[in-house]
Design a protein around this motif. Sequence first.
Motif, mmCIF file in Angstrom:
data_model
loop_
_atom_site.group_PDB
_atom_site.id
_atom_site.type_symbol
_atom_site.label_atom_id
_atom_site.label_comp_id
_atom_site.label_asym_id
_atom_site.label_seq_id
_atom_site.Cartn_x
_atom_site.Cartn_y
_atom_site.Cartn_z
ATOM 1 N N ALA A 92 -7.402 -0.734 -1.889
ATOM 2 C CA ALA A 92 -6.720 0.346 -2.606
ATOM 3 C C ALA A 92 -7.718 1.367 -3.135
ATOM 4 O O ALA A 92 -7.476 2.583 -3.072
ATOM 5 N N GLN A 93 -8.862 0.894 -3.654
ATOM 6 C CA GLN A 93 -9.861 1.809 -4.193
ATOM 7 C C GLN A 93 -10.456 2.686 -3.097
ATOM 8 O O GLN A 93 -10.552 3.909 -3.251
ATOM 9 N N GLN A 94 -10.857 2.069 -1.982
ATOM 10 C CA GLN A 94 -11.437 2.852 -0.894
ATOM 11 C C GLN A 94 -10.408 3.790 -0.260
ATOM 12 O O GLN A 94 -10.746 4.903 0.157
ATOM 13 N N SER A 95 -9.152 3.344 -0.172
ATOM 14 C CA SER A 95 -8.106 4.205 0.380
ATOM 15 C C SER A 95 -7.891 5.427 -0.498
ATOM 16 O O SER A 95 -7.729 6.557 0.002
ATOM 17 N N GLY A 96 -7.877 5.218 -1.817
ATOM 18 C CA GLY A 96 -7.740 6.353 -2.722
ATOM 19 C C GLY A 96 -8.903 7.324 -2.622
ATOM 20 O O GLY A 96 -8.722 8.537 -2.635
ATOM 21 N N LEU A 140 -2.935 10.254 5.573
ATOM 22 C CA LEU A 140 -3.854 9.143 5.327
ATOM 23 C C LEU A 140 -3.571 8.454 3.995
ATOM 24 O O LEU A 140 -3.832 7.269 3.840
ATOM 25 N N ARG A 141 -3.061 9.207 3.022
ATOM 26 C CA ARG A 141 -2.671 8.559 1.770
ATOM 27 C C ARG A 141 -1.540 7.565 2.021
ATOM 28 O O ARG A 141 -1.493 6.495 1.422
ATOM 29 N N LEU A 142 -0.625 7.929 2.921
ATOM 30 C CA LEU A 142 0.476 7.030 3.264
ATOM 31 C C LEU A 142 -0.048 5.771 3.938
ATOM 32 O O LEU A 142 0.389 4.661 3.627
ATOM 33 N N VAL A 143 -1.017 5.966 4.871
ATOM 34 C CA VAL A 143 -1.595 4.805 5.537
ATOM 35 C C VAL A 143 -2.358 3.943 4.540
ATOM 36 O O VAL A 143 -2.318 2.713 4.599
ATOM 37 N N GLY A 144 -3.066 4.598 3.603
ATOM 38 C CA GLY A 144 -3.857 3.845 2.644
ATOM 39 C C GLY A 144 -3.018 3.009 1.701
ATOM 40 O O GLY A 144 -3.495 1.999 1.184
ATOM 41 N N SER A 145 -1.784 3.428 1.457
ATOM 42 C CA SER A 145 -0.892 2.672 0.572
ATOM 43 C C SER A 145 0.059 1.807 1.391
ATOM 44 O O SER A 145 1.261 1.776 1.145
#
Length: 347
Positions: A92-96, A140-145
């Motif tokens: 979650a941290q790296q995705s954000g 990419l925010r959608l993929v990250g979450s």
Amino acid sequence: MDQAERKDTAQHALVYVGIAVGIVILLLLLWYAIDVALLAFIGVLLAVLLRSPADWLSSRTGWSEGWSLALVIVVLAALLATAGFFFGRAVAQQSGQLSEQLPQVLEKARERISQHELGKRMVESTETSESDTQFLTRGLRLVGSTFAALGSLVVVVFLAVFLAASPRTYVGGLLMLVAKRRRQRMREVLEEIGHVLQRWLVGQVILMAVVAALTGIGLTLLGVPFALPLALIAGLLEFVPYVGPIVAAIPALIVALSEGPQLALWVGVLYLAVQSVESYILTPLIQHRAVDLPPALILLAQVLMGVTAGPLGVIVATPLAAAALVAVKRLYVEDVLGDKPDEARPA
């Protein structure tokens, strides 16, 4: 023709007209509610995936199907909770961070490309507007979450649990729509479709896990930023054959290119090596008995479902094609044409 025969003929005609109208209405409902139908199919796939270890456990221990399924669900929930505890925060941290820094990453990648004359022309001709950047950021925010998105599919999860707990009830209800003389044959075809989907799904989950692990290890050793979310993307998109791995490589190459062209080259070599191992070693070992789908058929199914239902259609295109192939072979090629496709295949 006497009056009784005319009446009987008229009744049969009305029945056929009613069936035709019902089919048209059903097709229209499916067309306008195709997302719901595809989500239901995903629920069926998840139910098949849950039944696979439950059936194995029941056959080995003699436990009832209900207790076996309950134990499988508890174990899976514990594994997901453990994975979330150890890796969820880092992902979650790296995705954000990736989502926030995406505009800078894209700008750095464009600067690297612009250092060469050909790359400069490409950048000038395909310059990314601010709206495009915002669109990519949201994507990419959608993929990250991913974990949050899965939480929104709670209805699908409950549907899968209900189907997995009592599949005979729903299969029996479906068979009630088939003529009595055809029910046994239809039951055999449905069971074969279930077995094919079960083997394909188990193999695909193994492939996804291996690809994610190899990609994550490789990106970490190369020192690529945001290795965990990029590896997660690679594992998830492995569910979509051929197209998925190509799409998964794009964000990794962009991130690596923002750090330097040499790193981007090594990342490209890494993804090529992982896909070579997957295509030539893992897939033949894991999937060779699951389903024999020609690559052209898979790509055609992905294009057709993508045009019809968008990204969700592309995701389920391969298992849908596998199920449709079994149905066509058994119900049309064998029952209607009287041919044996498995015997007629050249050696």
